[in-house]
Design a protein around this motif. Structure first.
Motif, PDB file in Angstrom:
ATOM      1  N   UNK A  21       0.802  -1.224   0.000  1.00 54.34           N
ATOM      2  CA  UNK A  21       0.000   0.000   0.000  1.00 54.34           C
ATOM      3  C   UNK A  21       0.835   1.274   0.000  1.00 54.34           C
ATOM      4  N   UNK A  22       2.159   1.142   0.096  1.00 56.38           N
ATOM      5  CA  UNK A  22       3.041   2.312   0.110  1.00 56.38           C
ATOM      6  C   UNK A  22       3.778   2.499  -1.211  1.00 56.38           C
ATOM      7  N   UNK A  23       3.510   1.619  -2.171  1.00 56.68           N
ATOM      8  CA  UNK A  23       4.249   1.639  -3.428  1.00 56.68           C
ATOM      9  C   UNK A  23       3.487   2.395  -4.516  1.00 56.68           C
ATOM     10  N   UNK A  24       4.227   2.962  -5.480  1.00 52.18           N
ATOM     11  CA  UNK A  24       3.579   3.608  -6.626  1.00 52.18           C
ATOM     12  C   UNK A  24       2.942   2.569  -7.540  1.00 52.18           C
ATOM     13  N   UNK A  25       2.020   3.008  -8.343  1.00 49.59           N
ATOM     14  CA  UNK A  25       1.231   2.108  -9.191  1.00 49.59           C
ATOM     15  C   UNK A  25       2.090   1.173 -10.028  1.00 49.59           C
TER      16      UNK A  25
END
Length: 301
Positions: A21-25
């Motif tokens: 949930x902390x990563x870019x798309x």
């Protein structure tokens, strides 16, 4: 029971995705793609078991039996999807391959999760479909422990049907007593426990293999062409013409005429062109060889 559930491979956390949930798309997508790449290798590991399943199903269908997929949730939907694709692709009777989902057809579009917890529903559905010792039942359960599927397999076995289990854990309760057990271990999911991801992809790949190779054995494919395709729409009518062109080497215009004369049946059109027979005689020849076009061509005299 709960402790055992969380020990399943399909329920454990994936070390590569714990900060998802902390990563870019794009990074999330790359991770998903890398995890998906593992699925084909997991399927490769169980090809010997899939081959046994195919041979078992092929033998049963050649003797007049039927193939049933039983599952709950995503697994049930995948079974119904594979079954539904057989008539248009291979020209089969809709009764030949059937998918059954816990909770009935409404569960296709609306999750009815509680239905999977009742083995008696699985047994009742086997009874409802009149499964006999001529049939084959494939129980699909990513967890390998779905009570509905276990009930269905037990009832099918008690009726003398051949049984196959398909799960995504190395040890699965659905394997007990079946003729062939297929365990495709794809590892922890990207989103913990979401078996609609890698597990579902693996299940679909295996079901594709079982139905497709069975249909090849039944003579519904010539070379790599789906000669039993049903010309029920414009795309498929064009496919019939293309198949006739590929097999016979004739022009599009000639294939169009033959396809029309053959009533949209690619096999009949091919036989008409190769043998010089009219439609009725070509149909009779094809029928004599059980719909196997290669046998009909090679033994026309």
């Amino acid at each position: 029971m709960t402790d055992k559930l969380f020990q399943l491979t399909t329920e454990t956390r994936n070390a590569q995705t714990q900060n998802l949930d902390q990563l870019p798309t794009e990074q999330i997508l790359k991770i998903m793609n890398e995890e998906d790449k593992k699925v084909a290798y997991a399927v490769e590991d169980v090809l010997p078991q899939v081959a046994k399943a195919v041979d078992l199903v092929s033998a049963a269908l050649q003797k007049g039996g039927r193939l049933f997929y039983f599952g709950a949730g995503t697994s049930g939907r995948l079974g119904i999807l594979d079954a539904a694709e057989c008539p248009p692709t291979f020209g089969t009777n809709p009764q030949l391959v059937q998918g059954v989902i816990a909770g009935g057809t409404s569960a296709l579009v609306e999750a009815i999760e509680g239905a999977e917890d009742l083995p008696e529903l699985g047994r009742e559905d086997v009874q409802k479909y009149g499964i006999t010792d001529q049939d084959v039942v494939v129980g699909i359960a990513a967890s390998g422990r779905t009570p509905y599927v276990i009930g269905a397999l037990q009832e099918a076995k008690s009726r003398g049907a051949k049984t196959i289990s398909l799960s995504c854990n190395p040890v699965a309760e659905v394997n007990e007593g079946v003729d062939v057990a297929i365990n495709v271990v794809v590892g922890p999911e990207v989103v913990t426990g979401s078996t609609r991801l890698k597990a579902a992809t693996a299940q679909k790949m295996v079901l594709n293999m079982i139905s497709t190779v069975t249909m090849i054995h039944l003579g519904k494919v010539y070379g790599n062409l789906m000669v039993n395709v049903q010309a029920t729409n414009q795309k498929l009518r064009e496919r019939v013409k293309r198949i006739v062109m590929e097999v016979t080497g004739i022009s599009y215009a000639e294939a169009e005429v033959l396809a029309e004369q053959a009533g949209g049946d690619a096999r009949v059109a091919i036989l008409m062109q190769k043998t010089g027979l009219d439609r009725a005689a070509a149909v009779e020849l094809l029928t004599r060889f059980g719909g196997r076009i290669r046998d009909a061509i090679e033994n026309q005299n």
